[in-house]
Design an enzyme around this catalytic site. Sequence first.
Site, PDB file in Angstrom:
ATOM      1  N   THR A  24       0.846  -1.184   0.000  1.00 24.22           N
ATOM      2  CA  THR A  24       0.000   0.000   0.000  1.00 24.22           C
ATOM      3  C   THR A  24       0.883   1.236   0.000  1.00 24.22           C
ATOM      4  O   THR A  24       1.815   1.336   0.808  1.00 24.22           O
ATOM      5  CB  THR A  24      -0.879  -0.026   1.266  1.00 24.22           C
ATOM      6  OG1 THR A  24      -1.774  -1.116   1.128  1.00 24.22           O
ATOM      7  CG2 THR A  24      -1.640   1.267   1.466  1.00 24.22           C
ATOM      8  N   GLN A  97      -3.999  -7.438  -5.851  1.00 26.66           N
ATOM      9  CA  GLN A  97      -4.311  -7.937  -4.501  1.00 26.66           C
ATOM     10  C   GLN A  97      -5.662  -7.404  -4.043  1.00 26.66           C
ATOM     11  O   GLN A  97      -5.877  -6.182  -3.963  1.00 26.66           O
ATOM     12  CB  GLN A  97      -3.240  -7.554  -3.481  1.00 26.66           C
ATOM     13  CG  GLN A  97      -3.466  -8.372  -2.198  1.00 26.66           C
ATOM     14  CD  GLN A  97      -2.621  -7.973  -1.027  1.00 26.66           C
ATOM     15  OE1 GLN A  97      -2.527  -6.783  -0.704  1.00 26.66           O
ATOM     16  NE2 GLN A  97      -2.021  -8.933  -0.352  1.00 26.66           N
ATOM     17  N   ALA A 175      -4.226 -12.015   5.017  1.00 24.56           N
ATOM     18  CA  ALA A 175      -3.181 -11.920   6.035  1.00 24.56           C
ATOM     19  C   ALA A 175      -3.386 -10.675   6.897  1.00 24.56           C
ATOM     20  O   ALA A 175      -4.318  -9.896   6.688  1.00 24.56           O
ATOM     21  CB  ALA A 175      -1.820 -11.852   5.348  1.00 24.56           C
ATOM     22  N   TYR A 178      -6.767  -8.510   8.280  1.00 28.33           N
ATOM     23  CA  TYR A 178      -7.864  -7.916   7.505  1.00 28.33           C
ATOM     24  C   TYR A 178      -9.043  -8.900   7.426  1.00 28.33           C
ATOM     25  O   TYR A 178      -8.997  -9.974   8.030  1.00 28.33           O
ATOM     26  CB  TYR A 178      -7.344  -7.447   6.134  1.00 28.33           C
ATOM     27  CG  TYR A 178      -6.362  -6.306   6.322  1.00 28.33           C
ATOM     28  CD1 TYR A 178      -6.796  -5.088   6.874  1.00 28.33           C
ATOM     29  CD2 TYR A 178      -5.004  -6.451   6.056  1.00 28.33           C
ATOM     30  CE1 TYR A 178      -5.900  -4.047   7.116  1.00 28.33           C
ATOM     31  CE2 TYR A 178      -4.104  -5.413   6.301  1.00 28.33           C
ATOM     32  CZ  TYR A 178      -4.560  -4.218   6.827  1.00 28.33           C
ATOM     33  OH  TYR A 178      -3.686  -3.190   7.087  1.00 28.33           O
ATOM     34  N   GLY A 295      11.212 -10.541   5.544  1.00 28.54           N
ATOM     35  CA  GLY A 295      12.559 -10.460   6.086  1.00 28.54           C
ATOM     36  C   GLY A 295      13.630 -11.145   5.246  1.00 28.54           C
ATOM     37  O   GLY A 295      14.772 -11.268   5.690  1.00 28.54           O
ATOM     38  N   GLY A 316       9.286  -6.994   0.044  1.00 31.75           N
ATOM     39  CA  GLY A 316       8.508  -5.776   0.201  1.00 31.75           C
ATOM     40  C   GLY A 316       9.407  -4.557   0.155  1.00 31.75           C
ATOM     41  O   GLY A 316       9.677  -3.986  -0.913  1.00 31.75           O
TER      42      GLY A 316
HETATM   43  C1  LIG Z   1       4.826   0.305   2.779  1.00 34.39           C
HETATM   44  C2  LIG Z   1       4.270  -1.092   2.923  1.00 34.39           C
HETATM   45  C3  LIG Z   1       2.950  -1.343   2.574  1.00 34.39           C
HETATM   46  C4  LIG Z   1       2.434  -2.647   2.657  1.00 34.39           C
HETATM   47  N1  LIG Z   1       1.159  -2.893   2.212  1.00 34.39           N
HETATM   48  C5  LIG Z   1       0.726  -4.180   2.096  1.00 34.39           C
HETATM   49  C6  LIG Z   1      -0.479  -4.487   1.395  1.00 34.39           C
HETATM   50  O1  LIG Z   1      -1.175  -3.625   0.846  1.00 34.39           O
HETATM   51  N2  LIG Z   1      -0.834  -5.809   1.319  1.00 34.39           N
HETATM   52  C7  LIG Z   1      -0.089  -6.807   1.889  1.00 34.39           C
HETATM   53  O2  LIG Z   1      -0.430  -7.984   1.787  1.00 34.39           O
HETATM   54  N3  LIG Z   1       1.063  -6.529   2.540  1.00 34.39           N
HETATM   55  C8  LIG Z   1       1.499  -5.259   2.622  1.00 34.39           C
HETATM   56  N4  LIG Z   1       2.714  -4.992   3.180  1.00 34.39           N
HETATM   57  C9  LIG Z   1       3.543  -6.118   3.669  1.00 34.39           C
HETATM   58  C10 LIG Z   1       4.484  -6.611   2.566  1.00 34.39           C
HETATM   59  O3  LIG Z   1       3.770  -7.174   1.482  1.00 34.39           O
HETATM   60  C11 LIG Z   1       5.426  -7.687   3.129  1.00 34.39           C
HETATM   61  O4  LIG Z   1       4.648  -8.762   3.578  1.00 34.39           O
HETATM   62  C12 LIG Z   1       6.271  -7.143   4.280  1.00 34.39           C
HETATM   63  O5  LIG Z   1       6.845  -5.896   3.955  1.00 34.39           O
HETATM   64  C13 LIG Z   1       7.376  -8.117   4.649  1.00 34.39           C
HETATM   65  O6  LIG Z   1       8.246  -8.333   3.564  1.00 34.39           O
HETATM   66  P1  LIG Z   1       9.701  -7.639   3.526  1.00 34.39           P
HETATM   67  O7  LIG Z   1      10.400  -8.055   4.790  1.00 34.39           O
HETATM   68  O8  LIG Z   1      10.368  -8.177   2.299  1.00 34.39           O
HETATM   69  O9  LIG Z   1       9.505  -6.150   3.479  1.00 34.39           O
HETATM   70  C14 LIG Z   1       3.253  -3.706   3.143  1.00 34.39           C
HETATM   71  C15 LIG Z   1       4.575  -3.429   3.519  1.00 34.39           C
HETATM   72  C16 LIG Z   1       5.088  -2.150   3.392  1.00 34.39           C
HETATM   73  C17 LIG Z   1       6.537  -1.915   3.748  1.00 34.39           C
END
Ligand SMILES: Cc1cc2nc3c(=O)[nH]c(=O)nc-3n(C[C@H](O)[C@H](O)[C@H](O)COP(=O)(O)O)c2cc1C
Length: 359
Positions: A24, A97, A175, A178, A295, A316
């Site tokens: 998001t 999504q 997840a 929500y 992570g 992410g």
């Molecule tokens: C700015 C931001 C917005 C996010 N928005 C969503 C979202 O809209 N839907 C979702 O499933 N996860 C969302 N997440 C979670 C990410 O999809 C991901 O699961 C999370 O950042 C962990 O992965 P990473 O360690 O590679 O960052 C968001 C994460 C960040 C950093």
Amino acid sequence: MKLLETTTLGNLYLKNRMVMAPMTRSRADKNGVIIPLTTLYYKQRSTAGLIISEGINISKQATGLPFTPGIYTAEQIKAWKDVTSTVHKAGGKIFAQLWHLGRASHSSNRNGDIPVAPSAISIPTQSIFTQNGPQVFETPVELTNAEVKKVIQDYKQSAINSLEAGFDGVELHAAFGYLPHQFLSESSNMRVDEYGGNIENRCRFILEVIKDLVEAVGHGKVGIKLSPSIIYHGMLDSNPVELYSYLLTELDKLDITYIHLMQPMFPLDGYPQYPLDVIEAFGSLIHKPLIINAGYTRETAEEVVKNGKAQLVSFGSLFLANPDLPERFYLNAPVNYPDKSTMYGGGNEKGYTDYPFLD
Ligand SMILES: Cc1cc2nc3c(=O)[nH]c(=O)nc-3n(C[C@H](O)[C@H](O)[C@H](O)COP(=O)(O)O)c2cc1C
């Protein structure tokens, strides 16, 4: 690197096993229509094997955070067409999504409408970002049985709209506390109809939505994101292993394209019932492609793909800050770090489309 090798997912050919995780960014306009810059943002990241879009509101009722996009009006659908055609021209693939926030929302982000949920139980001890500053969560309105069935229809329609907008498929956001997650969890679901009570009933909502999504869009186009060990947004269960074992076993029987699983992201001290490694706990139940998330780094992602524990890895914040992440991994080049102050909203391109590429 194995992570950079091609693979297939459903009917899709992916140029690598790196997935851009849904994020998001809160930059849509007040009608839930994405801005033109969003096309550039996704285009910049189209070297990912697969992009999963930011959470997209499936209906007006689903909406709950400021400046988040939707896919339920003609104007919203039209704006997404630009993104999908540009990503496709750049050789990328993109899933939408599908998002319904349920109780993880606030009336001040919903023109005064109180959020809806499986049961009238508010999220304790946390606050939510609103246009009037942080606020405590409200007690949501319990959905009637007929309204639950209407929400399932809304998911189905949003999937049809997503394909019309040019997306390659859809991911159910189940997840992070929500709406679908709220049906699963004992702490947010006290229903006495067929959607509440025992594990089978609490899983019914998600399974019905997935069946309808597959019916709407066909084979190879439906994924799901789950976070079995994340208790954020007041998600608590006495036996999450039994709950998710049942859910994953049933999902595995459906024509689902992938399972996207999040590892724990927050400390679980005091909650010994939650697995610390979701692959160890549930991997043997999953016979569909697994996208693992949360992570992961260049090294840990390569290891998990190399040893066959996951087919793909999603990133992410690394994709947020590094539009050319696959190239950086290939070259083992340093990565940019994300600026937290511009993750959600903020100025236009700042922290959105201005992260530097490698020279
Ligand atoms: C700015 C931001 C917005 C996010 N928005 C969503 C979202 O809209 N839907 C979702 O499933 N996860 C969302 N997440 C979670 C990410 O999809 C991901 O699961 C999370 O950042 C962990 O992965 P990473 O360690 O590679 O960052 C968001 C994460 C960040 C950093």
